[in-house]
Design an enzyme around this catalytic site. Sequence first.
Site, short mmCIF file in Angstrom:
data_model
loop_
_atom_site.label_atom_id
_atom_site.label_comp_id
_atom_site.label_asym_id
_atom_site.label_seq_id
_atom_site.Cartn_x
_atom_site.Cartn_y
_atom_site.Cartn_z
N GLY A 1 0.85 -1.18 0.00
CA GLY A 1 0.00 0.00 0.00
C GLY A 1 0.88 1.23 0.00
CD GLN B 1 3.50 5.66 2.76
OE1 GLN B 1 2.50 5.14 2.29
NE2 GLN B 1 4.49 4.96 3.28
CB CYS C 1 5.58 2.21 7.64
SG CYS C 1 5.06 3.65 6.70
CG LEU C 2 7.10 1.04 1.66
CD1 LEU C 2 6.27 1.30 0.41
CD2 LEU C 2 8.32 0.19 1.33
CG HIS D 1 -0.21 1.21 7.56
ND1 HIS D 1 0.76 0.69 8.39
CD2 HIS D 1 0.45 2.06 6.72
CE1 HIS D 1 1.94 1.22 8.07
NE2 HIS D 1 1.78 2.05 7.06
CD GLU D 2 -1.05 2.45 2.91
OE1 GLU D 2 -0.56 3.59 2.84
OE2 GLU D 2 -0.37 1.43 3.10
CG HIS E 1 0.65 6.76 5.80
ND1 HIS E 1 1.79 7.21 6.42
CD2 HIS E 1 0.86 5.45 5.55
CE1 HIS E 1 2.66 6.21 6.53
NE2 HIS E 1 2.12 5.12 6.01
NI NI Z 1 3.03 3.26 5.88
#
Ligand code: NI
Length: 172
Positions: free
Chosen positions: A46, A51, A101-102, A143-144, A147
């Site tokens: 995702g 991000q 998480c990226l 999670h997304e 963000h």
């Molecule tokens: Ni993330």
Amino acid sequence: MSLLDIVSLPDPVLRRKARKVTVFDKELQTLIDNMIHTMREAPGVGLAAPQVGESIRLVVVEYPDTDDDEPDEDAPKKLYVMVNPEIVETSEDKELGVEGCLSVPGLVGEVERHTRIVVKGLNRQGKPMKVKVKGWMARIFQHEIDHLDGIVFPDRATRVWQPREGEELPLD
Ligand code: NI
């Protein structure tokens, strides 16, 4: 398609409340395509627009559409593109799971999430859509969407740690 740079903490864009999308133009379509490409290359399950430095309410999610907690690598995946997503229903039951998480490199954490949710929003053309998801797919959406409100998983984690070598996780 181009690969976008993924920002990480402490970049302030990750802490901002992202604004709603109101214009569905060519620029948005290009951003969506580039986000899908960037998510796949990372690889991740995702990605939220903040991000990649865009403070707008847009997420892409791609994960196997199965009840299996540990799906095979070649399990067919389902891609969602969602604009202005909003969680409108949540299950009473929650479960703990380990997230990475990226944008938070080098850390994972155990986070409690609703096991089932309903998300309302718009598709990439601006048409209303509604999805009902559970399990990992529901976790990824939560999670997304966090963000978009400037929340990252360590804010919600009961504990965080540095993963051991070989302790691999889907990242988003
Ligand atoms: Ni993330």
